[in-house]
Design an enzyme around this catalytic site. Sequence first.
Site, PDB file in Angstrom:
ATOM      1  N   LYS A   9       0.213  20.304 -12.674  1.00  8.09           N
ATOM      2  CA  LYS A   9       1.184  19.554 -11.883  1.00  8.09           C
ATOM      3  C   LYS A   9       2.320  19.073 -12.785  1.00  8.09           C
ATOM      4  O   LYS A   9       3.140  18.257 -12.380  1.00  8.09           O
ATOM      5  CB  LYS A   9       0.502  18.354 -11.220  1.00  8.09           C
ATOM      6  CG  LYS A   9      -0.330  18.759 -10.026  1.00  8.09           C
ATOM      7  CD  LYS A   9      -0.809  17.545  -9.252  1.00  8.09           C
ATOM      8  CE  LYS A   9      -1.611  17.983  -8.036  1.00  8.09           C
ATOM      9  NZ  LYS A   9      -2.343  16.862  -7.440  1.00  8.09           N
ATOM     10  N   ASN A  10       2.336  19.548 -14.010  1.00  3.19           N
ATOM     11  CA  ASN A  10       3.350  19.123 -14.980  1.00  3.19           C
ATOM     12  C   ASN A  10       4.581  20.043 -14.854  1.00  3.19           C
ATOM     13  O   ASN A  10       4.513  21.237 -15.154  1.00  3.19           O
ATOM     14  CB  ASN A  10       2.736  19.204 -16.387  1.00  3.19           C
ATOM     15  CG  ASN A  10       3.693  18.755 -17.467  1.00  3.19           C
ATOM     16  OD1 ASN A  10       4.853  19.133 -17.466  1.00  3.19           O
ATOM     17  ND2 ASN A  10       3.199  17.965 -18.390  1.00  3.19           N
ATOM     18  N   GLY A  12       7.321  20.142 -16.580  1.00  3.94           N
ATOM     19  CA  GLY A  12       7.800  20.649 -17.867  1.00  3.94           C
ATOM     20  C   GLY A  12       7.083  21.926 -18.247  1.00  3.94           C
ATOM     21  O   GLY A  12       7.699  22.924 -18.643  1.00  3.94           O
ATOM     22  N   LYS A  13       5.744  21.894 -18.108  1.00  4.25           N
ATOM     23  CA  LYS A  13       4.966  23.111 -18.383  1.00  4.25           C
ATOM     24  C   LYS A  13       5.369  24.218 -17.410  1.00  4.25           C
ATOM     25  O   LYS A  13       5.545  25.371 -17.800  1.00  4.25           O
ATOM     26  CB  LYS A  13       3.471  22.847 -18.164  1.00  4.25           C
ATOM     27  CG  LYS A  13       2.777  22.012 -19.180  1.00  4.25           C
ATOM     28  CD  LYS A  13       1.276  21.997 -18.811  1.00  4.25           C
ATOM     29  CE  LYS A  13       0.513  20.986 -19.621  1.00  4.25           C
ATOM     30  NZ  LYS A  13      -0.919  20.940 -19.222  1.00  4.25           N
ATOM     31  N   ASP A  70      -4.289  23.268 -21.159  1.00  2.54           N
ATOM     32  CA  ASP A  70      -4.522  21.897 -21.618  1.00  2.54           C
ATOM     33  C   ASP A  70      -3.936  21.801 -23.009  1.00  2.54           C
ATOM     34  O   ASP A  70      -4.235  22.614 -23.881  1.00  2.54           O
ATOM     35  CB  ASP A  70      -6.004  21.525 -21.617  1.00  2.54           C
ATOM     36  CG  ASP A  70      -6.148  20.010 -21.586  1.00  2.54           C
ATOM     37  OD1 ASP A  70      -5.855  19.404 -20.541  1.00  2.54           O
ATOM     38  OD2 ASP A  70      -6.516  19.421 -22.624  1.00  2.54           O
ATOM     39  N   LYS A 176      12.612  27.137 -27.871  1.00  2.00           N
ATOM     40  CA  LYS A 176      11.257  26.548 -27.793  1.00  2.00           C
ATOM     41  C   LYS A 176      10.243  27.603 -27.369  1.00  2.00           C
ATOM     42  O   LYS A 176       9.130  27.656 -27.906  1.00  2.00           O
ATOM     43  CB  LYS A 176      11.232  25.361 -26.826  1.00  2.00           C
ATOM     44  CG  LYS A 176       9.837  24.735 -26.717  1.00  2.00           C
ATOM     45  CD  LYS A 176       9.737  23.490 -25.872  1.00  2.00           C
ATOM     46  CE  LYS A 176       8.281  23.028 -25.812  1.00  2.00           C
ATOM     47  NZ  LYS A 176       8.062  21.873 -24.924  1.00  2.00           N
TER      48      LYS A 176
HETATM   49  O1  LIG Z   1       6.443  17.181 -26.258  1.00  2.00           O
HETATM   50  C1  LIG Z   1       5.628  17.917 -25.738  1.00  2.00           C
HETATM   51  N1  LIG Z   1       5.882  19.246 -25.652  1.00  2.00           N
HETATM   52  C2  LIG Z   1       5.038  20.143 -25.184  1.00  2.00           C
HETATM   53  O2  LIG Z   1       5.313  21.347 -25.133  1.00  2.00           O
HETATM   54  C3  LIG Z   1       3.789  19.616 -24.734  1.00  2.00           C
HETATM   55  N2  LIG Z   1       2.708  20.183 -24.216  1.00  2.00           N
HETATM   56  C4  LIG Z   1       1.871  19.183 -23.952  1.00  2.00           C
HETATM   57  N3  LIG Z   1       2.375  17.996 -24.301  1.00  2.00           N
HETATM   58  C5  LIG Z   1       1.800  16.648 -24.150  1.00  2.00           C
HETATM   59  O3  LIG Z   1       0.454  16.752 -23.865  1.00  2.00           O
HETATM   60  C6  LIG Z   1       0.182  16.390 -22.513  1.00  2.00           C
HETATM   61  C7  LIG Z   1      -0.643  17.454 -21.909  1.00  2.00           C
HETATM   62  O4  LIG Z   1      -1.725  16.953 -21.158  1.00  2.00           O
HETATM   63  P1  LIG Z   1      -2.363  17.925 -20.108  1.00  2.00           P
HETATM   64  O5  LIG Z   1      -2.572  19.255 -20.750  1.00  2.00           O
HETATM   65  O6  LIG Z   1      -3.499  17.288 -19.457  1.00  2.00           O
HETATM   66  O7  LIG Z   1      -1.165  18.133 -19.055  1.00  2.00           O
HETATM   67  P2  LIG Z   1      -0.685  17.210 -17.865  1.00  2.00           P
HETATM   68  O8  LIG Z   1      -1.722  16.187 -17.545  1.00  2.00           O
HETATM   69  O9  LIG Z   1       0.676  16.709 -18.187  1.00  2.00           O
HETATM   70  O10 LIG Z   1      -0.571  18.266 -16.678  1.00  2.00           O
HETATM   71  P3  LIG Z   1      -1.767  19.181 -16.057  1.00  2.00           P
HETATM   72  O11 LIG Z   1      -1.501  20.572 -16.530  1.00  2.00           O
HETATM   73  O12 LIG Z   1      -3.083  18.648 -16.558  1.00  2.00           O
HETATM   74  O13 LIG Z   1      -1.621  19.051 -14.571  1.00  2.00           O
HETATM   75  C8  LIG Z   1       1.546  16.353 -21.831  1.00  2.00           C
HETATM   76  O14 LIG Z   1       1.579  15.473 -20.733  1.00  2.00           O
HETATM   77  C9  LIG Z   1       2.449  15.933 -22.965  1.00  2.00           C
HETATM   78  O15 LIG Z   1       2.343  14.557 -23.157  1.00  2.00           O
HETATM   79  C10 LIG Z   1       3.565  18.243 -24.789  1.00  2.00           C
HETATM   80  N4  LIG Z   1       4.481  17.394 -25.259  1.00  2.00           N
HETATM   81 MG   LIG Z   2      -3.639  16.687 -17.367  1.00  2.00          MG
END
Ligand SMILES: O=c1[nH]c(=O)c2ncn([C@@H]3O[C@H](COP(=O)(O)OP(=O)(O)OP(=O)(O)O)[C@@H](O)[C@H]3O)c2[nH]1
Ligand SMILES: [Mg+2]
Length: 197
Positions: A9-10, A12-13, A70, A176
């Site tokens: 749900k991110n 950015g990803k 993740d 990136k």
């Molecule tokens: O500066 C960053 N550049 C990146 O490229 C990056 N990739 C991950 N992160 C950090 O690590 C958390 C992942 O946590 P996470 O894998 O649980 O994802 P999330 O909870 O945001 O979304 P979901 O995929 O779980 O729905 C994220 O929220 C970010 O804070 C990043 N920070």
């Molecule tokens: Mg997460």
Amino acid sequence: MESVIIATKNQGKAKEFEKLFSPKGLSVKTLLDYPELEDVEETGSTFEENAVLKAETIARELGVRVIADDSGLEIEALDGRPGVYSARYAGIEKNDEANIDKVLAELQNVPEIERTARFCCALAMAEPGKETVTVFGTCEGRILPERKGTNGFGYDPIFFVEAEGKAMAELSSEEKNRISHRANAIRKLDEVLKERE
Ligand SMILES: O=c1[nH]c(=O)c2ncn([C@@H]3O[C@H](COP(=O)(O)OP(=O)(O)OP(=O)(O)O)[C@@H](O)[C@H]3O)c2[nH]1
Ligand SMILES: [Mg+2]
């Protein structure tokens, strides 16, 4: 166009996956396209465990192939924190600004040479009736004393990428996507899938 479901749900990803998969002729769907699905609890102690949990749960629910990511930041001077807690480091779920403030405060008296860090990305690809594939990518750098740049998401403004001589948030999305932990993990997934064919 064929599509691939990313269990995230991110936003950015999601944007990065769209750019990374479009040259392969694949469009991206995320959990934002499936609002009826409940959040998967990230109870694992490693990035791999959480990626497998997210991918296998959503693949089971939708009955199709799903990829989950993740990821997070490991800082050496903090014994690898925030690690799997990167998204929720400051307590409030997914508050990038508060997370950055917490890291900067914790590193306040740590000299530049000891601020080494790495971004990590575990990807899991799950499909009903098939063995789940996991891969891991990293990107090495160090934590800046203050924010720089406005691109990307998460901790990008305080992550200095050694190989580029710039903060991650100063890189264009194309830059990136050449060097990131996520790009490196996708390259490995490609290799594993080619071997499996
Ligand atoms: O500066 C960053 N550049 C990146 O490229 C990056 N990739 C991950 N992160 C950090 O690590 C958390 C992942 O946590 P996470 O894998 O649980 O994802 P999330 O909870 O945001 O979304 P979901 O995929 O779980 O729905 C994220 O929220 C970010 O804070 C990043 N920070
Ligand atoms: Mg997460």
